[in-house]
Design a protein around this motif. Sequence first.
Motif, short mmCIF file in Angstrom:
data_model
loop_
_atom_site.label_atom_id
_atom_site.label_comp_id
_atom_site.label_asym_id
_atom_site.label_seq_id
_atom_site.Cartn_x
_atom_site.Cartn_y
_atom_site.Cartn_z
N MET A 1 -174.04 9.80 23.30
CA MET A 1 -173.55 12.13 23.66
C MET A 1 -172.51 12.19 23.79
O MET A 1 -172.64 13.20 24.78
N SER A 2 -171.92 11.80 23.43
CA SER A 2 -170.26 12.03 23.76
C SER A 2 -169.99 13.50 25.22
O SER A 2 -171.12 14.38 24.49
N LEU A 128 -157.44 14.63 14.64
CA LEU A 128 -158.52 14.13 14.17
C LEU A 128 -158.16 11.71 14.40
O LEU A 128 -159.47 12.14 14.53
N GLY A 129 -157.38 11.79 14.25
CA GLY A 129 -156.60 10.03 14.54
C GLY A 129 -157.59 9.33 12.91
O GLY A 129 -157.73 9.53 12.30
N ARG A 130 -158.19 8.31 13.42
CA ARG A 130 -158.55 7.70 12.91
C ARG A 130 -160.40 7.75 12.63
O ARG A 130 -160.61 7.57 13.85
N SER A 135 -166.03 12.75 7.91
CA SER A 135 -165.23 13.69 9.16
C SER A 135 -163.77 14.42 8.72
O SER A 135 -163.99 15.79 9.21
N ARG A 136 -163.35 13.84 8.33
CA ARG A 136 -161.88 14.98 7.33
C ARG A 136 -162.32 15.84 6.57
O ARG A 136 -161.50 17.09 6.63
N GLY A 137 -163.43 15.79 5.72
CA GLY A 137 -163.46 16.08 4.75
C GLY A 137 -163.88 17.70 5.18
O GLY A 137 -163.94 19.23 5.25
N LEU A 138 -165.34 17.17 6.86
CA LEU A 138 -165.68 18.25 7.32
C LEU A 138 -164.70 19.55 8.21
O LEU A 138 -165.51 20.44 8.27
N ALA A 139 -163.86 18.71 8.77
CA ALA A 139 -162.84 19.06 9.67
C ALA A 139 -162.20 20.64 8.41
O ALA A 139 -161.58 21.28 8.74
N ARG A 140 -161.50 19.81 7.35
CA ARG A 140 -160.68 20.76 6.53
C ARG A 140 -161.77 21.97 5.80
O ARG A 140 -161.04 22.99 6.27
N ILE A 171 -169.77 14.19 12.62
CA ILE A 171 -170.02 15.26 13.98
C ILE A 171 -168.85 15.07 14.90
O ILE A 171 -168.45 16.41 15.38
N ALA A 172 -169.29 14.30 15.55
CA ALA A 172 -168.71 14.66 16.91
C ALA A 172 -166.90 14.40 17.38
O ALA A 172 -167.21 15.24 17.51
N PRO A 173 -166.86 13.62 16.14
CA PRO A 173 -165.54 13.03 16.29
C PRO A 173 -164.67 14.82 15.78
O PRO A 173 -163.78 14.95 16.12
#
Length: 338
Positions: A1-2, A128-130, A135-140, A171-173
Amino acid sequence: MSGRQRHPTTRRQADRRPGTPSAEPDEPAGPALTTGALARRLGVAQTTLRTWERRYGIGPSHRDPGRHRRWSPQDVARMEHMCRLTAQGITPAEAAQLAMADDGRAADHPTVAAPQPRTPGGLRDLPLGRVWPESRGLARAAVRLDATAVQTQLRTAIDTYGIVVAWEHVIAPTLHAVGRKWATSDESYVEVEHLLSWHVSSTLRSATTPATDTRPPILLACMPQEQHSLPIEALWAALTERALPTHMFGAAVPAEALVSAAKRTGPAAVVLWSQSRTTADLSVVRTLLALEWGPRGARTHPLTLLAGPGWAGTPPEPGTNRLTGLASGLALLETLFG
């Protein structure tokens, strides 16, 4: 759970992955994508792609009659360029012209000079890193403050992979990247962090239906003064997804209220979340450990589990266990119910 009802989509098995994580910047090489796959990659709704094509003439280069549209690697690169521009505050109309002009497809659209960004930074500024493409789409979507696309991305990830995989790999990243950028950018990303967090919380709560199990529940609570509740909300959603009895009390639960709830419910376990060492109060833990209930000769104490980075470095308290991740914590809690 980060950090409603579920759409009736078919979930793939959790061990199916969307592909090798992509590094920044995205590579244009690869097979042609469907409109749905491109929308997930970009973090936009499919209707948005159709609107952009209708209004601004930016769409797939070729179409085969009677077949679904396919976006070539060059088409994908063009749309990624447009999304980067809109994330910098450029209007969709101007961004489409610039993206098409860059690859010579703006025959009917006069080229315009690149406007100055009207909002600080963009996707490339996020650490974001790898990460997975989702995750990249959610960030955009979050950087553009596109609430509809954020909600769509979150629901799709949860419906496809389940709570645990969606949280840990999508989600978490994204939350961590936005949080790190906010912390180092003089508050310039606070609106992105707030919008994303709100939609994550609302989606987690709507993704599952609380169980009606009458067995002793698991109590989930943030420590007093602890306002960061998204990770324990993810644990609540994962437990309810498995129909396990759970009571969620949320952020900043007063110690007296937590003790009272434990006395009234006789829980199977109590999970205490602490994001910061300043909120990791062992006196609350010791009070819970001292509780007992049940008939004389068969007294029961609550299993007390400590979750979150706030407990790191804290000397282990007899009678407690640490939860170090959503998947492993969930596995431990599931053993309480056979």
